[in-house]
Design a protein around this motif. Structure first.
Motif, PDB file in Angstrom:
ATOM      1  N   LEU A  74       1.909   9.025  -2.083  1.00 39.69           N
ATOM      2  CA  LEU A  74       0.751   9.546  -2.830  1.00 39.69           C
ATOM      3  C   LEU A  74       0.789  11.055  -2.952  1.00 39.69           C
ATOM      4  O   LEU A  74       0.455  11.614  -4.003  1.00 39.69           O
ATOM      5  CB  LEU A  74      -0.546   9.108  -2.138  1.00 39.69           C
ATOM      6  N   TRP A  75       1.214  11.730  -1.858  1.00 39.44           N
ATOM      7  CA  TRP A  75       1.216  13.207  -1.916  1.00 39.44           C
ATOM      8  C   TRP A  75       2.396  13.767  -2.722  1.00 39.44           C
ATOM      9  O   TRP A  75       2.575  14.961  -2.833  1.00 39.44           O
ATOM     10  CB  TRP A  75       1.166  13.835  -0.527  1.00 39.44           C
ATOM     11  N   ARG A  76       3.215  12.876  -3.272  1.00 46.05           N
ATOM     12  CA  ARG A  76       4.247  13.325  -4.233  1.00 46.05           C
ATOM     13  C   ARG A  76       3.707  13.245  -5.658  1.00 46.05           C
ATOM     14  O   ARG A  76       4.238  13.860  -6.569  1.00 46.05           O
ATOM     15  CB  ARG A  76       5.481  12.448  -4.138  1.00 46.05           C
ATOM     16  N   GLN A  77       2.659  12.414  -5.848  1.00 42.67           N
ATOM     17  CA  GLN A  77       2.107  12.239  -7.203  1.00 42.67           C
ATOM     18  C   GLN A  77       0.794  12.999  -7.394  1.00 42.67           C
ATOM     19  O   GLN A  77       0.408  13.294  -8.511  1.00 42.67           O
ATOM     20  CB  GLN A  77       1.807  10.772  -7.484  1.00 42.67           C
ATOM     21  N   PHE A  78       0.080  13.204  -6.289  1.00 43.93           N
ATOM     22  CA  PHE A  78      -1.248  13.821  -6.374  1.00 43.93           C
ATOM     23  C   PHE A  78      -1.292  15.013  -5.429  1.00 43.93           C
ATOM     24  O   PHE A  78      -0.576  15.042  -4.437  1.00 43.93           O
ATOM     25  CB  PHE A  78      -2.334  12.825  -5.943  1.00 43.93           C
ATOM     26  N   ARG A  79      -2.196  15.951  -5.741  1.00 44.64           N
ATOM     27  CA  ARG A  79      -2.365  17.111  -4.868  1.00 44.64           C
ATOM     28  C   ARG A  79      -3.529  16.844  -3.915  1.00 44.64           C
ATOM     29  O   ARG A  79      -4.659  16.616  -4.364  1.00 44.64           O
ATOM     30  CB  ARG A  79      -2.656  18.364  -5.704  1.00 44.64           C
ATOM     31  N   ARG A 128     -20.106   9.825   0.261  1.00 42.13           N
ATOM     32  CA  ARG A 128     -18.697  10.238   0.291  1.00 42.13           C
ATOM     33  C   ARG A 128     -17.890   9.181   1.043  1.00 42.13           C
ATOM     34  O   ARG A 128     -18.462   8.412   1.828  1.00 42.13           O
ATOM     35  CB  ARG A 128     -18.528  11.617   0.951  1.00 42.13           C
ATOM     36  N   PRO A 129     -16.583   9.147   0.827  1.00 45.15           N
ATOM     37  CA  PRO A 129     -15.770   8.215   1.628  1.00 45.15           C
ATOM     38  C   PRO A 129     -15.852   8.608   3.109  1.00 45.15           C
ATOM     39  O   PRO A 129     -15.851   9.805   3.428  1.00 45.15           O
ATOM     40  CB  PRO A 129     -14.346   8.442   1.093  1.00 45.15           C
ATOM     41  N   HIS A 130     -15.933   7.607   3.996  1.00 39.58           N
ATOM     42  CA  HIS A 130     -15.956   7.882   5.438  1.00 39.58           C
ATOM     43  C   HIS A 130     -14.509   8.024   5.904  1.00 39.58           C
ATOM     44  O   HIS A 130     -13.946   7.173   6.607  1.00 39.58           O
ATOM     45  CB  HIS A 130     -16.672   6.747   6.168  1.00 39.58           C
ATOM     46  N   ILE A 131     -13.926   9.122   5.460  1.00 43.59           N
ATOM     47  CA  ILE A 131     -12.504   9.395   5.703  1.00 43.59           C
ATOM     48  C   ILE A 131     -12.397  10.857   6.121  1.00 43.59           C
ATOM     49  O   ILE A 131     -13.137  11.708   5.603  1.00 43.59           O
ATOM     50  CB  ILE A 131     -11.694   9.109   4.410  1.00 43.59           C
ATOM     51  N   VAL A 132     -11.491  11.119   7.053  1.00 42.19           N
ATOM     52  CA  VAL A 132     -11.300  12.509   7.506  1.00 42.19           C
ATOM     53  C   VAL A 132     -10.392  13.205   6.494  1.00 42.19           C
ATOM     54  O   VAL A 132      -9.240  12.803   6.296  1.00 42.19           O
ATOM     55  CB  VAL A 132     -10.649  12.537   8.904  1.00 42.19           C
ATOM     56  N   TRP A 133     -10.928  14.225   5.861  1.00 48.34           N
ATOM     57  CA  TRP A 133     -10.156  14.963   4.873  1.00 48.34           C
ATOM     58  C   TRP A 133      -9.438  16.156   5.518  1.00 48.34           C
ATOM     59  O   TRP A 133      -9.783  16.577   6.635  1.00 48.34           O
ATOM     60  CB  TRP A 133     -11.088  15.471   3.759  1.00 48.34           C
ATOM     61  N   PHE A 134      -8.481  16.707   4.787  1.00 45.16           N
ATOM     62  CA  PHE A 134      -7.798  17.912   5.258  1.00 45.16           C
ATOM     63  C   PHE A 134      -8.846  18.996   5.508  1.00 45.16           C
ATOM     64  O   PHE A 134      -9.769  19.180   4.700  1.00 45.16           O
ATOM     65  CB  PHE A 134      -6.763  18.385   4.235  1.00 45.16           C
ATOM     66  N   PRO A 146     -16.954  15.440  -7.436  1.00 47.07           N
ATOM     67  CA  PRO A 146     -17.073  14.183  -6.681  1.00 47.07           C
ATOM     68  C   PRO A 146     -16.633  12.967  -7.503  1.00 47.07           C
ATOM     69  O   PRO A 146     -16.107  11.998  -6.953  1.00 47.07           O
ATOM     70  CB  PRO A 146     -18.559  14.103  -6.326  1.00 47.07           C
ATOM     71  N   LYS A 147     -16.801  13.046  -8.818  1.00 49.77           N
ATOM     72  CA  LYS A 147     -16.424  11.900  -9.664  1.00 49.77           C
ATOM     73  C   LYS A 147     -14.903  11.680  -9.597  1.00 49.77           C
ATOM     74  O   LYS A 147     -14.422  10.560  -9.411  1.00 49.77           O
ATOM     75  CB  LYS A 147     -16.885  12.155 -11.099  1.00 49.77           C
ATOM     76  N   LEU A 148     -14.164  12.770  -9.726  1.00 42.04           N
ATOM     77  CA  LEU A 148     -12.697  12.678  -9.683  1.00 42.04           C
ATOM     78  C   LEU A 148     -12.229  12.116  -8.341  1.00 42.04           C
ATOM     79  O   LEU A 148     -11.376  11.219  -8.284  1.00 42.04           O
ATOM     80  CB  LEU A 148     -12.080  14.063  -9.907  1.00 42.04           C
ATOM     81  N   VAL A 149     -12.815  12.651  -7.276  1.00 45.62           N
ATOM     82  CA  VAL A 149     -12.423  12.190  -5.932  1.00 45.62           C
ATOM     83  C   VAL A 149     -12.723  10.701  -5.788  1.00 45.62           C
ATOM     84  O   VAL A 149     -11.884   9.919  -5.345  1.00 45.62           O
ATOM     85  CB  VAL A 149     -13.146  13.018  -4.844  1.00 45.62           C
ATOM     86  N   TRP A 150     -13.908  10.293  -6.216  1.00 48.60           N
ATOM     87  CA  TRP A 150     -14.277   8.876  -6.075  1.00 48.60           C
ATOM     88  C   TRP A 150     -13.422   7.975  -6.966  1.00 48.60           C
ATOM     89  O   TRP A 150     -13.120   6.825  -6.603  1.00 48.60           O
ATOM     90  CB  TRP A 150     -15.769   8.671  -6.357  1.00 48.60           C
ATOM     91  N   VAL A 155       0.869  -1.186   0.000  1.00 47.52           N
ATOM     92  CA  VAL A 155       0.000   0.000   0.000  1.00 47.52           C
ATOM     93  C   VAL A 155       0.905   1.236   0.000  1.00 47.52           C
ATOM     94  O   VAL A 155       1.766   1.354   0.877  1.00 47.52           O
ATOM     95  CB  VAL A 155      -0.919   0.022   1.247  1.00 47.52           C
ATOM     96  N   PRO A 156       0.732   2.154  -0.962  1.00 45.11           N
ATOM     97  CA  PRO A 156       1.620   3.329  -0.990  1.00 45.11           C
ATOM     98  C   PRO A 156       1.469   4.189   0.258  1.00 45.11           C
ATOM     99  O   PRO A 156       0.370   4.342   0.789  1.00 45.11           O
ATOM    100  CB  PRO A 156       1.143   4.125  -2.220  1.00 45.11           C
ATOM    101  N   THR A 157       2.606   4.745   0.721  1.00 48.29           N
ATOM    102  CA  THR A 157       2.536   5.708   1.824  1.00 48.29           C
ATOM    103  C   THR A 157       2.183   7.079   1.226  1.00 48.29           C
ATOM    104  O   THR A 157       1.899   7.185   0.032  1.00 48.29           O
ATOM    105  CB  THR A 157       3.882   5.789   2.585  1.00 48.29           C
ATOM    106  N   PHE A 158       2.209   8.117   2.050  1.00 48.00           N
ATOM    107  CA  PHE A 158       1.803   9.446   1.577  1.00 48.00           C
ATOM    108  C   PHE A 158       2.984  10.352   1.264  1.00 48.00           C
ATOM    109  O   PHE A 158       2.968  11.101   0.298  1.00 48.00           O
ATOM    110  CB  PHE A 158       0.900  10.131   2.617  1.00 48.00           C
ATOM    111  N   ARG A 159       4.029  10.277   2.117  1.00 46.77           N
ATOM    112  CA  ARG A 159       5.096  11.276   1.998  1.00 46.77           C
ATOM    113  C   ARG A 159       6.463  10.700   1.648  1.00 46.77           C
ATOM    114  O   ARG A 159       7.422  11.439   1.553  1.00 46.77           O
ATOM    115  CB  ARG A 159       5.191  12.091   3.301  1.00 46.77           C
ATOM    116  N   GLY A 160       6.557   9.390   1.459  1.00 47.18           N
ATOM    117  CA  GLY A 160       7.855   8.797   1.117  1.00 47.18           C
ATOM    118  C   GLY A 160       8.208   9.068  -0.344  1.00 47.18           C
ATOM    119  O   GLY A 160       7.539   9.842  -1.032  1.00 47.18           O
ATOM    120  N   GLU A 161       9.236   8.362  -0.813  1.00 44.83           N
ATOM    121  CA  GLU A 161       9.760   8.581  -2.171  1.00 44.83           C
ATOM    122  C   GLU A 161       8.661   8.427  -3.237  1.00 44.83           C
ATOM    123  O   GLU A 161       8.547   9.221  -4.148  1.00 44.83           O
ATOM    124  CB  GLU A 161      10.885   7.560  -2.411  1.00 44.83           C
TER     125      GLU A 161
END
Ligand code: OAD
Length: 249
Positions: A42-47, A157-163, A61-65, A33-39
């Motif tokens: 995910l946050w290096r490839q996506f905003r 929506r995803p049951h995930i805490v967003w920024f 919402p389509k893009l997010v989903w 599973v990709p991490t967020f801040r490593g080499e």
């Protein structure tokens, strides 16, 4: 040197009554599973602003989903690793063992952990944007994107805490009270940058707990940790477990 540190970690754990583990994306890295801040994070490839904020969801919402659907596909194809398995087994070894995770992948539960606080939600749960009802959805890929509530037709929506969003108060309260009442906190596979999760080890330390960090790289927490074990969670956790089993068969 490292084996001495492993022995010290095992000794701290052996003497502890209440052990809390705080995990981050790094514990699932060895599962694939990709991490967020490593080499390759995910946050290096996506905003994050485009994909993980309420504004992003309101805009597209389509893009997010589609992004969450892609991540669900990755997670569905992997398995818990020996790091997850060791933490699941420690529920039986330590009567007061509790797990707090920032991960949304559900791999701790799949490994068998039951005393689990998921701080940032769960990628296999969806929430109705109209009445906030939470339900599980395991379709991979999703049947329709964006998915809609089968009861009222509103967007799910995803049951995930967003920024920019707050963590669920009950889950956060529980995490803080567990952190303030443990003898040892293991901090595993997190960059220790995202608050409030990153505050939990400081809460634990301020209440007298010993902090053991497991991470291949240093983090802002490393200098504060009583023991910092540099390496992979899927190797270090089973190694500590072997020491514990040697000491108390
Ligand atoms: P990060 O991607 O920020 O950090 C992952 C950490 O895991 C890094 O410090 C790596 O060095 C470490 N790591 C990598 N491989 C490892 C391994 N095999 N064993 C142990 N550690 C390893 O992930 P988090 O700290 O979890 O929010 O990020 C916190 C939050 O930021 C996430 O929950 C996510 C993100 O935005 C949401 O999903 C809401």
């Amino acid at each position: 040197m490292l084996s001495n540190e492993f022995a010290s970690a095992a000794a701290l754990l052996r003497d502890a009554e209440r052990v809390v583990a705080l995990t981050g994306a790094g514990i699932s890295a060895e599962s694939g599973v990709p991490t967020f801040r490593g080499e390759h994070g995910l946050w290096r490839q996506f905003r994050a602003e485009d994909l993980a904020t309420p504004d992003a969801f309101a805009r597209d919402p389509k893009l997010v989903w589609e992004w969450y659907d892609w991540r669900r596909g990755i997670i569905a194809g992997v398995s818990p690793n020996p790091g997850h398995a060791t933490l699941a087994a420690w529920e039986k070894r330590f009567p007061g063992f509790e797990l707090i995770t920032q991960n949304v992948d559900g791999l701790h539960a799949r490994a068998g952990s039951t005393r689990l606080a998921e701080l940032h939600g769960n990628i296999w749960k969806v929430r109705c944007t109209k009445d906030e009802t939470v339900s599980e959805d395991h379709f991979v890929p999703l049947k329709t994107i964006p998915p809609r509530c089968p009861q009222c037709g509103a967007l799910l929506r995803p049951h995930i805490v967003w920024f920019g969003e707050s963590l669920e108060p009950d889950v956060l309260d529980r995490a803080f009270s567990l952190s303030g009442a443990c003898d040892v906190m293991l901090v595993i596979g997190t960059s220790a940058l995202v608050h409030p999760a990153a505050s939990l080890p400081y809460r634990a330390a301020a209440s007298g707990a010993k902090i053991i960090e497991i991470n291949p790289t240093t983090t802002p927490l490393t200098a504060e940790a009583d023991i910092a074990l540099q390496g992979k969670a899927g190797e270090i956790l089973p190694a500590i477990d072997r020491l514990l089993r040697k000491e108390s068969p």
